[in-house]
Motif scaffolding. Structure first.
Motif, PDB file in Angstrom:
ATOM      1  N   ASN A   1      -6.311   3.776   8.260  1.00  0.00           N
ATOM      2  CA  ASN A   1      -5.207   3.289   9.082  1.00  0.00           C
ATOM      3  C   ASN A   1      -5.542   3.434  10.563  1.00  0.00           C
ATOM      4  O   ASN A   1      -5.425   2.475  11.328  1.00  0.00           O
ATOM      5  CB  ASN A   1      -3.942   4.072   8.730  1.00  0.00           C
ATOM      6  CG  ASN A   1      -2.726   3.592   9.482  1.00  0.00           C
ATOM      7  OD1 ASN A   1      -2.817   2.853  10.444  1.00  0.00           O
ATOM      8  ND2 ASN A   1      -1.579   4.033   9.052  1.00  0.00           N
TER       9      ASN A   1
ATOM     10  N   LEU B   1       3.054  -9.788   6.588  1.00  0.00           N
ATOM     11  CA  LEU B   1       1.914  -9.067   6.012  1.00  0.00           C
ATOM     12  C   LEU B   1       2.257  -7.612   5.728  1.00  0.00           C
ATOM     13  O   LEU B   1       1.881  -7.067   4.686  1.00  0.00           O
ATOM     14  CB  LEU B   1       0.707  -9.150   6.943  1.00  0.00           C
ATOM     15  CG  LEU B   1       0.005 -10.492   7.022  1.00  0.00           C
ATOM     16  CD1 LEU B   1      -1.058 -10.476   8.121  1.00  0.00           C
ATOM     17  CD2 LEU B   1      -0.620 -10.842   5.685  1.00  0.00           C
ATOM     18  N   VAL B   2       2.985  -6.987   6.631  1.00  0.00           N
ATOM     19  CA  VAL B   2       3.403  -5.595   6.424  1.00  0.00           C
ATOM     20  C   VAL B   2       4.344  -5.512   5.226  1.00  0.00           C
ATOM     21  O   VAL B   2       4.253  -4.601   4.400  1.00  0.00           O
ATOM     22  CB  VAL B   2       4.061  -5.025   7.698  1.00  0.00           C
ATOM     23  CG1 VAL B   2       4.753  -3.698   7.421  1.00  0.00           C
ATOM     24  CG2 VAL B   2       3.022  -4.858   8.798  1.00  0.00           C
TER      25      VAL B   2
ATOM     26  N   GLY C   1       2.282  -5.850   1.991  1.00  0.00           N
ATOM     27  CA  GLY C   1       1.547  -4.609   1.745  1.00  0.00           C
ATOM     28  C   GLY C   1       2.460  -3.483   1.292  1.00  0.00           C
ATOM     29  O   GLY C   1       2.142  -2.725   0.373  1.00  0.00           O
ATOM     30  N   SER C   2       3.619  -3.376   1.919  1.00  0.00           N
ATOM     31  CA  SER C   2       4.578  -2.339   1.528  1.00  0.00           C
ATOM     32  C   SER C   2       5.129  -2.592   0.138  1.00  0.00           C
ATOM     33  O   SER C   2       5.308  -1.665  -0.651  1.00  0.00           O
ATOM     34  CB  SER C   2       5.730  -2.276   2.533  1.00  0.00           C
ATOM     35  OG  SER C   2       5.262  -1.901   3.786  1.00  0.00           O
TER      36      SER C   2
ATOM     37  N   LEU D   1       3.668  -4.164  -2.323  1.00  0.00           N
ATOM     38  CA  LEU D   1       2.633  -3.928  -3.327  1.00  0.00           C
ATOM     39  C   LEU D   1       2.397  -2.445  -3.588  1.00  0.00           C
ATOM     40  O   LEU D   1       1.885  -2.077  -4.638  1.00  0.00           O
ATOM     41  CB  LEU D   1       1.332  -4.608  -2.920  1.00  0.00           C
ATOM     42  CG  LEU D   1       1.333  -6.135  -3.020  1.00  0.00           C
ATOM     43  CD1 LEU D   1       0.042  -6.709  -2.442  1.00  0.00           C
ATOM     44  CD2 LEU D   1       1.518  -6.591  -4.452  1.00  0.00           C
ATOM     45  N   THR D   2       2.791  -1.583  -2.646  1.00  0.00           N
ATOM     46  CA  THR D   2       2.609  -0.147  -2.871  1.00  0.00           C
ATOM     47  C   THR D   2       3.475   0.356  -4.024  1.00  0.00           C
ATOM     48  O   THR D   2       3.194   1.413  -4.581  1.00  0.00           O
ATOM     49  CB  THR D   2       2.917   0.687  -1.614  1.00  0.00           C
ATOM     50  OG1 THR D   2       4.268   0.467  -1.209  1.00  0.00           O
ATOM     51  CG2 THR D   2       1.970   0.366  -0.483  1.00  0.00           C
TER      52      THR D   2
ATOM     53  N   HIS E   1      -5.856   2.206  -4.213  1.00  0.00           N
ATOM     54  CA  HIS E   1      -4.828   1.203  -3.919  1.00  0.00           C
ATOM     55  C   HIS E   1      -4.129   1.538  -2.607  1.00  0.00           C
ATOM     56  O   HIS E   1      -3.792   0.646  -1.832  1.00  0.00           O
ATOM     57  CB  HIS E   1      -3.783   1.141  -5.033  1.00  0.00           C
ATOM     58  CG  HIS E   1      -4.332   0.674  -6.340  1.00  0.00           C
ATOM     59  ND1 HIS E   1      -3.709   0.961  -7.526  1.00  0.00           N
ATOM     60  CD2 HIS E   1      -5.415  -0.053  -6.666  1.00  0.00           C
ATOM     61  CE1 HIS E   1      -4.388   0.436  -8.522  1.00  0.00           C
ATOM     62  NE2 HIS E   1      -5.434  -0.177  -8.017  1.00  0.00           N
TER      63      HIS E   1
ATOM     64  N   VAL F   1      -6.365   0.459   0.293  1.00  0.00           N
ATOM     65  CA  VAL F   1      -6.423  -0.992   0.470  1.00  0.00           C
ATOM     66  C   VAL F   1      -5.094  -1.559   0.968  1.00  0.00           C
ATOM     67  O   VAL F   1      -5.063  -2.383   1.874  1.00  0.00           O
ATOM     68  CB  VAL F   1      -6.842  -1.682  -0.848  1.00  0.00           C
ATOM     69  CG1 VAL F   1      -6.704  -3.185  -0.748  1.00  0.00           C
ATOM     70  CG2 VAL F   1      -8.265  -1.300  -1.204  1.00  0.00           C
ATOM     71  N   LEU F   2      -3.990  -1.116   0.379  1.00  0.00           N
ATOM     72  CA  LEU F   2      -2.699  -1.716   0.692  1.00  0.00           C
ATOM     73  C   LEU F   2      -2.074  -1.233   1.986  1.00  0.00           C
ATOM     74  O   LEU F   2      -1.453  -2.005   2.703  1.00  0.00           O
ATOM     75  CB  LEU F   2      -1.714  -1.476  -0.456  1.00  0.00           C
ATOM     76  CG  LEU F   2      -2.054  -2.182  -1.753  1.00  0.00           C
ATOM     77  CD1 LEU F   2      -1.086  -1.762  -2.842  1.00  0.00           C
ATOM     78  CD2 LEU F   2      -2.016  -3.685  -1.559  1.00  0.00           C
ATOM     79  N   ARG F   3      -2.184   0.017   2.272  1.00  0.00           N
ATOM     80  CA  ARG F   3      -1.491   0.544   3.423  1.00  0.00           C
ATOM     81  C   ARG F   3      -2.404   1.188   4.445  1.00  0.00           C
ATOM     82  O   ARG F   3      -2.020   1.293   5.602  1.00  0.00           O
ATOM     83  CB  ARG F   3      -0.459   1.607   2.975  1.00  0.00           C
ATOM     84  CG  ARG F   3       0.654   1.082   2.133  1.00  0.00           C
ATOM     85  CD  ARG F   3       1.660   0.380   2.972  1.00  0.00           C
ATOM     86  NE  ARG F   3       2.171   1.298   3.974  1.00  0.00           N
ATOM     87  CZ  ARG F   3       3.431   1.481   4.219  1.00  0.00           C
ATOM     88  NH1 ARG F   3       4.320   0.832   3.577  1.00  0.00           N
ATOM     89  NH2 ARG F   3       3.818   2.308   5.165  1.00  0.00           N
TER      90      ARG F   3
END
Length: 83
Positions: free
Chosen positions: A24, A54-55, A58-59, A61-62, A70, A73-75
């Protein structure tokens, strides 16, 4: 405060969780100065809307994370515990 719940939920180690936070910082820090270029080329509202979308993806998918990678990659950090 968030590392222990992430360890329990994902079964990862503190090293993996810390790596996610590092990703991050490494990505967002150097990218910040370049964020002005799309704003100059496109309308500010469009750039902010795309970034927020996009945020949000990503959020969202968490919620389906099952492994520590994961999280990276996601966050890139900020673990979110699903209930």
């Amino acid at each position: 405060m968030l590392i222990e719940p992430a360890e329990i939920e994902l079964g990862g180690s503190r090293t993996w969780i810390s790596n996610a936070v590092s990703v991050n910082l490494v990505l967002f820090g150097p990218a910040a100065p370049f964020a002005a270029a799309p704003v100059e080329k496109f309308v500010l509202r469009s750039v902010v809307s795309a970034a927020l979308a996009l945020v949000a993806v990503g959020s969202g998918l968490t919620l389906m994370m099952t492994q520590t990678w994961h999280l990276i990659v996601l966050r890139g950090g900020a673990p979110r515990r699903s209930s």
